[in-house]
Motif scaffolding. Sequence first.
Motif, PDB file in Angstrom:
ATOM      1  N   ALA A 103       0.831  -1.209   0.000  1.00  0.00           N
ATOM      2  CA  ALA A 103       0.000   0.000   0.000  1.00  0.00           C
ATOM      3  C   ALA A 103       0.864   1.257   0.000  1.00  0.00           C
ATOM      4  O   ALA A 103       0.553   2.237  -0.686  1.00  0.00           O
ATOM      5  CB  ALA A 103      -0.930  -0.010   1.209  1.00  0.00           C
ATOM      6  N   GLU A 104       1.961   1.221   0.745  1.00  0.00           N
ATOM      7  CA  GLU A 104       2.860   2.381   0.793  1.00  0.00           C
ATOM      8  C   GLU A 104       3.503   2.627  -0.568  1.00  0.00           C
ATOM      9  O   GLU A 104       3.650   3.778  -1.007  1.00  0.00           O
ATOM     10  CB  GLU A 104       3.940   2.166   1.845  1.00  0.00           C
ATOM     11  CG  GLU A 104       4.862   3.368   2.013  1.00  0.00           C
ATOM     12  CD  GLU A 104       5.969   3.125   3.021  1.00  0.00           C
ATOM     13  OE1 GLU A 104       6.773   4.058   3.230  1.00  0.00           O
ATOM     14  OE2 GLU A 104       6.034   2.015   3.580  1.00  0.00           O
ATOM     15  N   ILE A 105       3.876   1.554  -1.255  1.00  0.00           N
ATOM     16  CA  ILE A 105       4.459   1.696  -2.594  1.00  0.00           C
ATOM     17  C   ILE A 105       3.470   2.389  -3.523  1.00  0.00           C
ATOM     18  O   ILE A 105       3.833   3.297  -4.279  1.00  0.00           O
ATOM     19  CB  ILE A 105       4.857   0.315  -3.164  1.00  0.00           C
ATOM     20  CG1 ILE A 105       6.054  -0.260  -2.398  1.00  0.00           C
ATOM     21  CG2 ILE A 105       5.202   0.434  -4.651  1.00  0.00           C
ATOM     22  CD1 ILE A 105       6.420  -1.674  -2.801  1.00  0.00           C
ATOM     23  N   LEU A 106       2.191   1.991  -3.456  1.00  0.00           N
ATOM     24  CA  LEU A 106       1.184   2.585  -4.335  1.00  0.00           C
ATOM     25  C   LEU A 106       0.922   4.047  -3.986  1.00  0.00           C
ATOM     26  O   LEU A 106       0.781   4.889  -4.876  1.00  0.00           O
ATOM     27  CB  LEU A 106      -0.116   1.775  -4.269  1.00  0.00           C
ATOM     28  CG  LEU A 106      -0.030   0.328  -4.772  1.00  0.00           C
ATOM     29  CD1 LEU A 106      -1.393  -0.348  -4.691  1.00  0.00           C
ATOM     30  CD2 LEU A 106       0.500   0.277  -6.198  1.00  0.00           C
ATOM     31  N   ARG A 107       0.856   4.352  -2.711  1.00  0.00           N
ATOM     32  CA  ARG A 107       0.633   5.747  -2.310  1.00  0.00           C
ATOM     33  C   ARG A 107       1.791   6.629  -2.774  1.00  0.00           C
ATOM     34  O   ARG A 107       1.594   7.744  -3.271  1.00  0.00           O
ATOM     35  CB  ARG A 107       0.457   5.838  -0.789  1.00  0.00           C
ATOM     36  CG  ARG A 107      -0.909   5.374  -0.285  1.00  0.00           C
ATOM     37  CD  ARG A 107      -1.114   5.765   1.161  1.00  0.00           C
ATOM     38  NE  ARG A 107      -0.213   5.043   2.052  1.00  0.00           N
ATOM     39  CZ  ARG A 107      -0.518   3.906   2.667  1.00  0.00           C
ATOM     40  NH1 ARG A 107      -1.714   3.362   2.477  1.00  0.00           N
ATOM     41  NH2 ARG A 107       0.347   3.315   3.468  1.00  0.00           N
TER      42      ARG A 107
END
Length: 308
Positions: A103-107
């Motif tokens: 999720a952090e990568i996508l954000r």
Amino acid sequence: MIRYGNTEDQAALKKIWSFCFDDEDAYIDAFFLAMYAGRHVLVAEENGVLMGASFFLPGKLYLSSEPDEPETSSGSENGRWQNIRYIYALAVYPRFRGKGIAAEILREAYRMYQAPLIAEPANEGLIGGFYARLGFQSAFFLQKIQVPIRQNSLQAAEIRPQTYEQTSHAFVPLQADTADVSRYCSIRKAHFKKHGFVSWPRNHIAFAIQEHRANGGGAFLAAGRGCEDILLYYQDGSRAVVTETTLPPQDAARVLAPYLPQTCASLEVCVEAGNSAWIAGVKDPVYKLTGMIYGMSPGYGYLNLSLD
């Protein structure tokens, strides 16, 4: 820490890809050779240890100012192109999962690329269980039309004189070189461009053609009577799948069938729903969700030739 990739990351990126996905080394190597660029991949690492990574391949989404109206035959545009990033090979090592790294990568991707993100969930569980929770919305749908091969083979001779030049080959094979890819892209854009159409860079199209050829299929051009059509397909065991074509499904099957090996028992023609009034709401069960978008209003679009 989330950072852009670099040349030195390739070995580590191949390793996590091979570990997390069921792809053959030959495919991974071919992808890196044709598509790798550090600025198109984000790496999550801690103390120099790679925990996860994902590619964010560039593309352009066409947004019409009048979504329900097709482009004019004169070629004038009544809309604009929006840069997008296509999420590919998002992977996190098992020992690091459950920490929100994906999720952090996508954000961070949305922040760093300043562009909407497009995802194709690998399975239905990821739709609501992961992507929807992050704010992704349904945007692209796919229909696979089953067409009998035997009937089409018998009718193949009937369509060639009526539609295409009377040559020994109904289709001319296209290679993954500059001239053929340019021609393919031109026909593809002219035929499919409407609200929600995703246009890919030429190296993306070239790689797609290359991989279809490696899987027993290929790209073909049919020209005659003042028009040009394209068809791209691959073989999967006894099944042949037309990934993209500008021909109606029945016509595509009739022309292609004589060139398929006798081992093919079925033919599928993929058709994207697109942004059409007759598919408003996309509640028809024959259409399957294939793509989601983050960072803009979804609409319904055309996503073929993504690297799913």
